[in-house]
Write an enzyme that holds these catalytic residues in place. Structure first.
Site, PDB file in Angstrom:
ATOM      1  N   HIS A  53    -100.493  -5.862 114.841  1.00 36.47           N
ATOM      2  CA  HIS A  53    -100.420  -5.413 113.446  1.00 36.47           C
ATOM      3  C   HIS A  53     -99.463  -4.244 113.372  1.00 36.47           C
ATOM      4  O   HIS A  53     -99.486  -3.367 114.257  1.00 36.47           O
ATOM      5  CB  HIS A  53    -101.796  -4.973 112.921  1.00 36.47           C
ATOM      6  CG  HIS A  53    -102.808  -6.061 113.058  1.00 36.47           C
ATOM      7  ND1 HIS A  53    -102.840  -7.133 112.207  1.00 36.47           N
ATOM      8  CD2 HIS A  53    -103.765  -6.275 113.993  1.00 36.47           C
ATOM      9  CE1 HIS A  53    -103.795  -7.959 112.604  1.00 36.47           C
ATOM     10  NE2 HIS A  53    -104.371  -7.461 113.688  1.00 36.47           N
TER      11      HIS A  53
ATOM     12  N   TYR B 192     -95.672  -0.828 105.665  1.00 33.37           N
ATOM     13  CA  TYR B 192     -95.029  -1.771 106.583  1.00 33.37           C
ATOM     14  C   TYR B 192     -93.544  -1.486 106.838  1.00 33.37           C
ATOM     15  O   TYR B 192     -92.911  -2.206 107.613  1.00 33.37           O
ATOM     16  CB  TYR B 192     -95.196  -3.209 106.055  1.00 33.37           C
ATOM     17  CG  TYR B 192     -96.643  -3.607 105.875  1.00 33.37           C
ATOM     18  CD1 TYR B 192     -97.518  -3.632 106.951  1.00 33.37           C
ATOM     19  CD2 TYR B 192     -97.140  -3.932 104.611  1.00 33.37           C
ATOM     20  CE1 TYR B 192     -98.843  -3.982 106.789  1.00 33.37           C
ATOM     21  CE2 TYR B 192     -98.470  -4.291 104.433  1.00 33.37           C
ATOM     22  CZ  TYR B 192     -99.319  -4.315 105.527  1.00 33.37           C
ATOM     23  OH  TYR B 192    -100.627  -4.663 105.351  1.00 33.37           O
TER      24      TYR B 192
HETATM   25  C1  DQA Z   1    -101.173  -6.545 109.002  1.00 35.25           C
HETATM   26  C2  DQA Z   1    -102.512  -5.944 108.625  1.00 35.25           C
HETATM   27  C3  DQA Z   1    -103.341  -6.928 107.819  1.00 35.25           C
HETATM   28  O1  DQA Z   1    -104.587  -6.339 107.472  1.00 35.25           O
HETATM   29  C4  DQA Z   1    -102.618  -7.293 106.547  1.00 35.25           C
HETATM   30  O2  DQA Z   1    -103.350  -8.245 105.813  1.00 35.25           O
HETATM   31  C5  DQA Z   1    -101.227  -7.743 106.775  1.00 35.25           C
HETATM   32  C6  DQA Z   1    -100.430  -7.073 107.791  1.00 35.25           C
HETATM   33  C7  DQA Z   1    -100.273  -5.527 109.719  1.00 35.25           C
HETATM   34  O3  DQA Z   1     -99.233  -5.958 110.263  1.00 35.25           O
HETATM   35  O4  DQA Z   1    -100.540  -4.326 109.691  1.00 35.25           O
HETATM   36  O5  DQA Z   1    -100.720  -8.606 106.089  1.00 35.25           O
HETATM   37  O6  DQA Z   1    -101.405  -7.624 109.902  1.00 35.25           O
END
Ligand code: DQA
Length: 138
Positions: free
Chosen positions: A97, A22
């Protein structure tokens, strides 16, 4: 345009958790970058770890915004309550995401909200939010 950026569960830990996935920037820094990018638009930001609060934020957006950019975090994969909240309003929602959920664990490939969203953007890190906002201008 008026945008509401909603981040769901665990997104408050962005910059601290799984930084290889992230990124190293905090959510506040990411939001500052979004605000700078959309300097001629109104951008509001909301984050909650609580499913019902996210539903309330979605409900309250009705009539107030041109678009919602929603990263529901893990709720994406199983929250029928968030899905129903999106379906209950007329403001278009783009699902976002940061990671490419299709390259990860099997459970992340399923979204219960995509069907009621205008579109889905994933895999571009913090720029996923900006791409989602830009989609409202096309
Ligand atoms: C997310 C992807 C989701 O699977 C995960 O649970 C997250 C972040 C992303 O930003 O890539 O918390 O939404």
């Amino acid at each position: 345009m008026k945008f509401l950026f909603i981040n769901g569960v665990n997104l408050n830990l962005t910059g601290k958790r799984e930084t290889d996935v992230y990124g190293a920037q905090s959510l506040d820094l990411i939001n500052a970058g979004i605000k700078a990018h959309f300097k001629n638009d109104k951008c509001d930001f909301y984050q909650s770890n609580i499913e019902g609060e996210i539903c309330t934020a979605i409900q309250l957006a009705e009539g107030k915004y041109d678009g919602i950019i929603l990263n529901a975090g893990a709720y994406t994969h199983y929250s029928y309550a968030i899905r129903d909240a999106i379906a209950a309003i007329t403001v278009p929602v783009v699902e976002v995401h940061m990671s490419n959920v299709h390259m990860r664990e099997e459970f992340r490939r399923k979204s219960v909200i995509s069907e009621v969203c205008r579109g889905v953007i994933c895999g571009f890190g913090k720029n996923s939010y900006i791409l989602a906002g830009e989609s409202f201008k096309l």
